[in-house]
Design a protein around this motif. Sequence first.
Motif, mmCIF file in Angstrom:
data_model
loop_
_atom_site.group_PDB
_atom_site.id
_atom_site.type_symbol
_atom_site.label_atom_id
_atom_site.label_comp_id
_atom_site.label_asym_id
_atom_site.label_seq_id
_atom_site.Cartn_x
_atom_site.Cartn_y
_atom_site.Cartn_z
ATOM 1 N N LEU A 143 -10.134 -41.185 4.666
ATOM 2 C CA LEU A 143 -11.101 -40.305 5.719
ATOM 3 C C LEU A 143 -10.281 -39.375 6.744
ATOM 4 C CD1 LEU A 143 -13.009 -43.988 6.809
ATOM 5 C CD2 LEU A 143 -13.607 -42.427 4.789
ATOM 6 N N ALA A 144 -9.494 -39.178 6.556
ATOM 7 C CA ALA A 144 -8.105 -38.260 6.924
ATOM 8 C C ALA A 144 -9.141 -36.460 7.017
ATOM 9 C CB ALA A 144 -7.140 -37.169 6.608
ATOM 10 N N HIS A 145 -9.720 -36.011 6.342
ATOM 11 C CA HIS A 145 -10.746 -35.308 6.613
ATOM 12 C C HIS A 145 -11.929 -35.176 7.298
ATOM 13 C CE1 HIS A 145 -8.741 -32.636 3.582
ATOM 14 N NE2 HIS A 145 -8.629 -33.949 2.929
ATOM 15 N N PHE A 146 -12.415 -36.576 7.539
ATOM 16 C CA PHE A 146 -13.372 -36.490 8.843
ATOM 17 C C PHE A 146 -13.127 -36.502 9.783
ATOM 18 C CE2 PHE A 146 -14.649 -38.080 4.169
ATOM 19 C CZ PHE A 146 -16.559 -37.312 4.339
ATOM 20 N N TYR A 204 -10.050 -35.294 10.892
ATOM 21 C CA TYR A 204 -9.871 -33.757 11.822
ATOM 22 C C TYR A 204 -11.083 -33.582 11.682
ATOM 23 C CZ TYR A 204 -8.190 -28.252 10.873
ATOM 24 O OH TYR A 204 -8.090 -27.906 10.791
ATOM 25 N N MET A 205 -12.316 -33.454 11.043
ATOM 26 C CA MET A 205 -13.066 -32.661 11.476
ATOM 27 C C MET A 205 -13.438 -32.566 12.678
ATOM 28 S SD MET A 205 -17.116 -33.537 9.988
ATOM 29 C CE MET A 205 -16.360 -34.315 8.587
ATOM 30 N N PHE A 206 -13.980 -34.173 13.201
ATOM 31 C CA PHE A 206 -13.478 -34.490 14.536
ATOM 32 C C PHE A 206 -13.093 -33.817 15.330
ATOM 33 C CE2 PHE A 206 -16.699 -37.313 12.234
ATOM 34 C CZ PHE A 206 -17.779 -37.462 12.321
ATOM 35 N N SER A 207 -11.604 -33.729 15.031
ATOM 36 C CA SER A 207 -10.845 -33.364 15.829
ATOM 37 C C SER A 207 -11.156 -31.538 16.830
ATOM 38 C CB SER A 207 -9.394 -33.967 15.736
ATOM 39 O OG SER A 207 -8.926 -32.834 14.559
ATOM 40 N N LEU A 264 -20.763 -35.347 4.558
ATOM 41 C CA LEU A 264 -21.373 -35.833 6.504
ATOM 42 C C LEU A 264 -22.792 -35.141 6.475
ATOM 43 C CD1 LEU A 264 -20.875 -37.291 8.974
ATOM 44 C CD2 LEU A 264 -20.130 -35.718 9.981
ATOM 45 N N LYS A 265 -23.157 -34.221 6.083
ATOM 46 C CA LYS A 265 -24.383 -33.269 6.378
ATOM 47 C C LYS A 265 -25.244 -34.226 5.301
ATOM 48 C CE LYS A 265 -26.649 -30.002 5.232
ATOM 49 N NZ LYS A 265 -27.015 -28.675 4.449
ATOM 50 N N SER A 266 -24.541 -34.132 4.271
ATOM 51 C CA SER A 266 -25.638 -34.983 3.367
ATOM 52 C C SER A 266 -25.994 -36.930 3.367
ATOM 53 C CB SER A 266 -25.076 -34.521 1.735
ATOM 54 O OG SER A 266 -24.963 -33.680 1.515
ATOM 55 N N VAL A 267 -25.555 -37.287 3.846
ATOM 56 C CA VAL A 267 -25.326 -38.688 4.916
ATOM 57 C C VAL A 267 -26.547 -38.799 5.607
ATOM 58 C CG1 VAL A 267 -24.655 -40.513 5.048
ATOM 59 C CG2 VAL A 267 -23.057 -39.356 3.522
ATOM 60 N N ILE A 268 -26.175 -37.647 6.803
ATOM 61 C CA ILE A 268 -27.119 -37.786 7.692
ATOM 62 C C ILE A 268 -28.500 -37.062 7.561
ATOM 63 C CG2 ILE A 268 -27.589 -36.883 10.425
ATOM 64 C CD1 ILE A 268 -24.279 -36.519 10.523
ATOM 65 N N SER A 269 -28.621 -36.362 6.654
ATOM 66 C CA SER A 269 -29.589 -36.013 5.768
ATOM 67 C C SER A 269 -30.901 -36.901 5.208
ATOM 68 C CB SER A 269 -29.137 -34.579 5.209
ATOM 69 O OG SER A 269 -29.554 -33.302 5.600
ATOM 70 N N LEU A 270 -30.027 -37.776 4.704
ATOM 71 C CA LEU A 270 -30.318 -38.571 3.657
ATOM 72 C C LEU A 270 -30.878 -39.989 4.968
ATOM 73 C CD1 LEU A 270 -30.982 -40.519 0.789
ATOM 74 C CD2 LEU A 270 -29.011 -41.029 1.048
ATOM 75 N N GLN A 308 -9.927 -24.422 1.108
ATOM 76 C CA GLN A 308 -10.431 -25.605 1.515
ATOM 77 C C GLN A 308 -10.612 -26.962 1.274
ATOM 78 O OE1 GLN A 308 -9.302 -26.086 6.219
ATOM 79 N NE2 GLN A 308 -8.726 -24.212 5.738
ATOM 80 N N TYR A 309 -10.895 -27.110 -0.318
ATOM 81 C CA TYR A 309 -12.090 -27.121 -0.716
ATOM 82 C C TYR A 309 -12.848 -29.163 -0.194
ATOM 83 C CZ TYR A 309 -10.712 -23.656 -4.035
ATOM 84 O OH TYR A 309 -10.761 -22.486 -4.549
ATOM 85 N N SER A 310 -11.516 -29.908 -0.244
ATOM 86 C CA SER A 310 -11.642 -31.072 0.637
ATOM 87 C C SER A 310 -12.130 -31.323 1.535
ATOM 88 C CB SER A 310 -10.044 -31.995 0.677
ATOM 89 O OG SER A 310 -9.727 -31.688 -1.215
ATOM 90 N N PHE A 311 -12.131 -30.422 2.381
ATOM 91 C CA PHE A 311 -12.656 -30.594 3.648
ATOM 92 C C PHE A 311 -14.114 -29.749 3.742
ATOM 93 C CE2 PHE A 311 -13.303 -27.748 7.894
ATOM 94 C CZ PHE A 311 -13.351 -29.219 8.904
#
Length: 312
Positions: A69-72, A74-77, A287-293, A277-280
């Motif tokens: 979950l490192a990219h997630f 980093y995203m919120f930081s 994250l967007k897809s999960v929230i949209s679901l 930055q493909y992974s990021f």
Amino acid sequence: MELTMHRKKKLTKARKPAARKFVMAYHLMLLPGIILLILFNFLPMFGIIMAFQDFVPARGFLHSTWVGLAHFQYMFSLPDSFQIFRNTIVIAGGKIIFGTLVPIIFALLLNEIRVKWFKQTVQTIVYLPNFLSWVVLGAVFTMILANEGMVNQFLGIFGIQPISFLASNTWFQPIMIITDVWKGYGYATIIYLAAMTSINPDLYESAALDGANRWQNMIHITLPAIMPMVILVATLSLGNILSAGFDQIYNLYNPIVYPTGDIIDTYVYRFGLRGAQYSFGAAVGLLKSVISLVLIVISYKLAKKFAHYTLF
């Protein structure tokens, strides 16, 4: 009696192969769409694994480093993360609200026109922008809203200084909402006009006998009759609250308006694809897809409860 039953059984047996062929024809018609759905919607889902890896194209999925979950985290930081989600919700929310209200009002007014050819002409004209791509409309609005464009020339008549609409963080979000509503309200108007055709004419005749005018008919008969359709369209649109319109914003925004115009999709494109930055980018998109679901499930439950709309 026995002969009649025997004939019915023979006819039923004869009809079964024909019915199967008829159904098979429909299945074959669906086949191209199913193949495209699998190729472009289901197979790419294997790429979700990139969101949990330090993906390197040369190594591939199997040999890239697993980071969890490192990219997630980093995203919120990032200081931009809240701003991007806020921009997305504000722009998408404005599009949903005004994209629902404007077609309702326009459909109610258009329904009151009694000259058939004029009504059909107006309906066709407002529907035409729906067929234009944002590549074309982006160039058109860029010229109209430029410093020497039509809008600023009109404002200059009243002594107002030219405004850089597409380079202003104050004006950019309202322009995105207004232009999107202008492009799509014609299509939504047709939906509401179709719902109005199912209203029983006897209701209007009874209201006329009671002395109701056209305004009262609109408020007390037409609007309540199409309200289930309004609720259905509004609730189903909740699933798009995180889809503020990549193609529109990408063709109209610039680095000056990133603080108010950068949304999730454009952010993923810039950092994930252009920045390699493909992974990021995959993590943000996931994250967007999960929230949209989650929002789609909620909107479906609301549509089932208030508009009695069910898919399954």
